[in-house]
Design a protein around this motif. Structure first.
Motif, mmCIF file in Angstrom:
data_model
loop_
_atom_site.group_PDB
_atom_site.id
_atom_site.type_symbol
_atom_site.label_atom_id
_atom_site.label_comp_id
_atom_site.label_asym_id
_atom_site.label_seq_id
_atom_site.Cartn_x
_atom_site.Cartn_y
_atom_site.Cartn_z
ATOM 1 N N THR A 26 0.831 -1.204 0.000
ATOM 2 C CA THR A 26 0.000 0.000 0.000
ATOM 3 C C THR A 26 0.864 1.252 0.000
ATOM 4 O O THR A 26 0.590 2.211 -0.740
ATOM 5 C CB THR A 26 -0.946 0.002 1.219
ATOM 6 O OG1 THR A 26 -1.729 -1.206 1.209
ATOM 7 C CG2 THR A 26 -1.877 1.200 1.187
ATOM 8 N N THR A 35 -3.272 1.986 -7.168
ATOM 9 C CA THR A 35 -3.926 1.155 -6.172
ATOM 10 C C THR A 35 -4.017 -0.256 -6.728
ATOM 11 O O THR A 35 -3.512 -0.527 -7.831
ATOM 12 C CB THR A 35 -5.315 1.699 -5.793
ATOM 13 O OG1 THR A 35 -5.815 0.958 -4.670
ATOM 14 C CG2 THR A 35 -6.308 1.599 -6.946
ATOM 15 N N THR A 48 -7.089 4.844 -1.257
ATOM 16 C CA THR A 48 -5.892 4.097 -0.888
ATOM 17 C C THR A 48 -4.983 4.934 0.004
ATOM 18 O O THR A 48 -4.425 4.430 0.990
ATOM 19 C CB THR A 48 -5.139 3.643 -2.154
ATOM 20 O OG1 THR A 48 -6.040 2.884 -2.981
ATOM 21 C CG2 THR A 48 -3.933 2.777 -1.803
ATOM 22 N N TRP A 88 -7.835 -0.246 -1.757
ATOM 23 C CA TRP A 88 -8.738 0.910 -1.732
ATOM 24 C C TRP A 88 -9.921 0.716 -0.783
ATOM 25 O O TRP A 88 -10.735 1.624 -0.600
ATOM 26 C CB TRP A 88 -9.261 1.209 -3.138
ATOM 27 C CG TRP A 88 -9.747 0.004 -3.893
ATOM 28 C CD1 TRP A 88 -9.071 -0.686 -4.857
ATOM 29 C CD2 TRP A 88 -11.012 -0.666 -3.742
ATOM 30 N NE1 TRP A 88 -9.822 -1.748 -5.325
ATOM 31 C CE2 TRP A 88 -11.016 -1.754 -4.660
ATOM 32 C CE3 TRP A 88 -12.125 -0.465 -2.940
ATOM 33 C CZ2 TRP A 88 -12.102 -2.630 -4.779
ATOM 34 C CZ3 TRP A 88 -13.203 -1.338 -3.049
ATOM 35 C CH2 TRP A 88 -13.182 -2.401 -3.966
#
Length: 207
Positions: A26, A35, A48, A88
């Motif tokens: 991430t 993302t 995200t 997300w």
């Protein structure tokens, strides 16, 4: 406990990410302005970025009750926990840090995180009212033969809140509704999540 020839194969499980690796992914995606999944819209990129902040914040502040810690530490047989999510997913960022903290309490629990859109055959086995709602936690025996319990995609209070909003938004914008949801998470401090997971984990000990 249910015997299944389920979609979570050893290959899929082993390919999954640890929580630490999911956070690193991430972080990297945020740096790259990306993302997970096919939807690379600006909205999903912003989700995200917010989720990155949420996970890091929870890692610093979340607490597991002594009651829950004792239960988790009493698990004597190996369990394989799989979480289906995407970077997300706002509900994922709110719940997965707590789930990961539970797994950290007992070496008998192995937690893997897989992406929904990369494993559609897994997601479609764990739909919520016909929808691919995430996150979804699936706990199985270590050999991936027996399903112990499932949870998700969010605490019951929020499921009911979402149903009511979809039925009648009462003029509240989705942006404002979403803000209310995440404020609830912050105030609830995983209390409802723990209440829902406790009996599920407890049931997994009765083999």
């Amino acid at each position: 406990m249910e015997h299944v020839l389920g979609p979570i194969t050893r290959e899929i499980f082993n390919r999954g990410l640890s929580y630490q690796d999911f956070k690193k992914l991430t972080d990297q995606l945020v740096l790259e302005g990306k993302t997970t999944g096919a939807n690379q819209s600006q909205a999903y990129l912003e989700y995200t970025r917010l989720n990155q902040q949420r996970m890091h914040r929870w890692d610093k502040t979340l607490k597991v009750s002594a009651r829950m810690a004792e239960l988790v530490q009493s698990i004597s047989e190996h369990q394989a926990w799989t979480v289906i999510t995407e970077a997300w997913c706002g509900d994922g960022a709110q719940s997965i840090p707590y789930i990961a903290r539970l797994a950290d309490l007992n070496p008998n629990i192995e937690l893997k995180i897989i992406m929904r859109d990369e494993c559609p055959e897994v997601m479609d086995a764990y739909l919520t009212n016909g929808a691919r709602s995430i996150p979804k936690l699936v706990a199985m025996t270590a050999d991936l033969v027996c399903e112990l319990f499932t949870w998700g995609p969010k605490p019951t209070y929020l499921i009911e809140k979402q149903k009511a909003y979809k039925h009648d938004s009462q003029g509240v914008s989705y942006q404002d509704y979403s803000a209310e949801v995440h404020l609830w998470y912050a105030k609830n401090k995983n209390h409802d999540l723990e209440l829902e997971l406790y009996p599920l984990i407890q049931s997994s000990l009765i083999l």
